[in-house]
Design a protein around this motif. Sequence first.
Motif, mmCIF file in Angstrom:
data_model
loop_
_atom_site.group_PDB
_atom_site.id
_atom_site.type_symbol
_atom_site.label_atom_id
_atom_site.label_comp_id
_atom_site.label_asym_id
_atom_site.label_seq_id
_atom_site.Cartn_x
_atom_site.Cartn_y
_atom_site.Cartn_z
ATOM 1 N N LEU A 171 0.982 -1.200 0.093
ATOM 2 C CA LEU A 171 0.073 -0.001 -0.051
ATOM 3 C C LEU A 171 0.876 1.303 0.179
ATOM 4 O O LEU A 171 0.534 2.113 -0.624
ATOM 5 C CB LEU A 171 -0.814 0.080 1.051
ATOM 6 N N SER A 172 1.984 1.118 0.687
ATOM 7 C CA SER A 172 2.850 2.401 0.562
ATOM 8 C C SER A 172 3.360 2.538 -0.959
ATOM 9 O O SER A 172 3.463 3.540 -0.998
ATOM 10 C CB SER A 172 4.045 2.270 1.678
ATOM 11 N N LEU A 174 1.989 1.755 -3.628
ATOM 12 C CA LEU A 174 0.825 2.189 -4.315
ATOM 13 C C LEU A 174 0.614 3.856 -4.149
ATOM 14 O O LEU A 174 0.202 4.670 -4.875
ATOM 15 C CB LEU A 174 -0.404 1.535 -4.059
ATOM 16 N N ARG A 175 0.453 4.149 -2.618
ATOM 17 C CA ARG A 175 0.393 5.331 -2.047
ATOM 18 C C ARG A 175 1.451 6.360 -2.896
ATOM 19 O O ARG A 175 0.972 7.596 -3.059
ATOM 20 C CB ARG A 175 0.330 5.601 -0.804
ATOM 21 N N CYS A 176 2.455 6.380 -3.082
ATOM 22 C CA CYS A 176 3.811 7.025 -3.581
ATOM 23 C C CYS A 176 3.815 7.337 -5.039
ATOM 24 O O CYS A 176 4.484 7.717 -5.652
ATOM 25 C CB CYS A 176 5.025 6.544 -3.149
ATOM 26 N N ALA A 177 2.816 6.237 -5.727
ATOM 27 C CA ALA A 177 2.860 6.287 -7.218
ATOM 28 C C ALA A 177 2.498 7.817 -7.756
ATOM 29 O O ALA A 177 1.778 8.626 -7.052
ATOM 30 C CB ALA A 177 1.974 5.216 -7.658
ATOM 31 N N LEU A 186 2.419 -1.032 -10.833
ATOM 32 C CA LEU A 186 3.170 -1.515 -9.443
ATOM 33 C C LEU A 186 2.483 -2.719 -8.794
ATOM 34 O O LEU A 186 3.148 -3.717 -8.408
ATOM 35 C CB LEU A 186 3.148 -0.239 -8.522
ATOM 36 N N LEU A 187 1.315 -2.660 -8.872
ATOM 37 C CA LEU A 187 0.378 -3.770 -8.467
ATOM 38 C C LEU A 187 0.584 -5.097 -9.184
ATOM 39 O O LEU A 187 1.197 -6.094 -8.377
ATOM 40 C CB LEU A 187 -0.973 -3.810 -8.119
ATOM 41 N N ARG A 521 -0.671 12.960 -1.348
ATOM 42 C CA ARG A 521 -0.950 11.659 -1.726
ATOM 43 C C ARG A 521 -0.210 10.595 -0.932
ATOM 44 O O ARG A 521 -0.785 9.592 -0.717
ATOM 45 C CB ARG A 521 -0.519 11.223 -3.198
ATOM 46 N N GLN A 522 0.832 10.979 -0.707
ATOM 47 C CA GLN A 522 1.451 10.072 0.538
ATOM 48 C C GLN A 522 0.869 10.048 1.770
ATOM 49 O O GLN A 522 1.045 8.946 2.382
ATOM 50 C CB GLN A 522 2.985 10.484 0.531
ATOM 51 N N ASP A 523 0.179 10.863 2.206
ATOM 52 C CA ASP A 523 -0.581 10.791 3.334
ATOM 53 C C ASP A 523 -1.920 10.533 3.316
ATOM 54 O O ASP A 523 -2.576 9.912 4.472
ATOM 55 C CB ASP A 523 -0.566 12.228 3.933
#
Length: 631
Positions: A171-172, A174-177, A186-187, A521-523
């Motif tokens: 999830l981290s 994907l969150r940083c994509a 990425l998945l 997006r990262q948060d």
Amino acid sequence: MNNLMRRAQNVQLWRKYCVKQYTTEAASASLSRGKPNYDEFIGGRQVQAQRSIVVQVSSEKSYSELYNYCSRFGSIVGAHHYCVRHDDDLHYILLEYSTVNEAAAAIDSGAANGDLSGVPVRSPFLWFKAAPGRRGPKLAANTNNNNNSQLPLSDLLSVDGTRQLDQASLLSQLRCAASIEQQVQLLHEHTQLNDLGVRMRFLAALQVQQAISGMFPAAQAHPFGSSVNGFGRMGCDLDLILRFDGETGVRKESDGEPPSRLIYHTKENLSNGRSQTQRHMECFGDMLHLFLPGVCHVRRILQARVPIIKYHHEHLNLEVDLSMSNLSGFYMSELLYMFGQIDQRVRPLTFSIRRWAQACGLTNPSPGRWISNFSLTCLVMYFLQQLRQPILPTIGALVKAAEAKDVRVTEDGINCTFGRDLERVGFQSRNTSSLSELLLQFFEFYSQFDFHNRAISLNEGRQLAKPDHSAMYIVNPLEQLLNVSKNVSLEECERLRIEVRNAAWILESEVENSTLQESERQDESWGLLNLFKHPEKAVIRPNMFFKPRMVEVSDLFEEKQHQQQQQSTTGLSSDGGATASPPVAYKNVSVRQQVQSIKAATRTELKQLRESSSAAAAPSSSPNSKNRRSR
């Protein structure tokens, strides 16, 4: 005699689709072209397995000593470390030699374990014993700097290579994509079955094949399903098909030599084919359980439509399903492999949709009334076929492009013929949609699909009239009289329709919020992360076949009932000091306003009814009152 002739015909058919044993140079040449066909892929992986051994070691630090010892048998071209986690971590290193003979020499040098009472069996699964005179049971790396053949630990191509990325790390990532498009990529990259996973599965097949090669030299064990079709994820099960007949005794037409006049004596089977297959599998299951290293928890499921033997391989941490009569599944794997090779967007898109279905609870590892991953994959393939600019061809188009060498017919008479040469098929897609656009279009398409009346056909790439009353009907691409999704219940089909509608709404809002800064997006959860939330957080989760209520009917009368209870227990009215009941909690302001308007309208109607009833009673009572007064 008829049985011999029929068996000879089966051998001829199997010979057409048997994977050729490619040499190292041929396999390397096919892989270097970038897109090997299915036969080249299977053949290259089989030779790769024949060049490999798996050795249990103390830890990855034992690699240098293991390399020094095993180099005496030949040139080692690759090494992979992986770990099987039970009560204690068990470490293994997979070594690949440059030739099959070198790997065979390493296996032949193995000795029996004198500490155990079992029967020694030749297999590619070995154990690296401590050197003589070593006190401790652990194996340490050789630190002799004068040994030029010693390799550093960094020469391991993978360390703990089968460890799956944990949920938080994924999830981290994907969150940083940077975009939903990159999230999908990425998945796929982090969850697909990696190279080591494929190697291990072909080694499991090779072990089964070599175990019976003495009596059945033509026997072949072929992986199929998600392990080889390109849609497998890390940790997926291995499907195997075991065939006792092969190329032995059948000359190739190109050899220019007549067929042999020496024919093997064959013991005729007097019983029907299914019962005989069941007896063979029962016997083979005993052999797996009693003799093959690493095989445990053998279960025989012989009364199923396709009889299988399930077992666990403890040296590979792998669940295996072995069958002897599932050739249609073998060819379906080839078809899906081709679809994945046609367009690079097919597999990442399928992985994202499968992950979404898993997060929503639509799919389940256990068989049941819910949609399977294979049925879900068929839905994705059909969606890509029916686009205005299709990304995949129909199976009918592949059948039309078939040549004589593409003819495949199973023992049960199932025609699995379709063109294997993608260049000959000549399909070129002009669709330029991104993965994020295709994902949204998939959800929108099936949110409006009429599952109640229409069936899905990948063969024709269009909808058909549903031939029966199944909740969902997907025509089996190879056995067209069967329904792939026959197990899906009406309730689960309705859940699918609701969840794809929810997903479409979520993705539409994500497109509108695509202007978030990278730090934001990262948060926060965004993009695919909002699709993968827990099912309880779904946009809609109604009772099946009923529209969600704005407020429960009981809530409308809760306040009145509470006041009546207060009056009965305290003897006080609501105006006499009784404690007021807590207010009803509404979902939002609009719902509260609607409920209040309903209450007001109801009070007005009740008042009108009372007035009309009193007005109707007035004429009948007035004359009587006058008579009473006159008297």
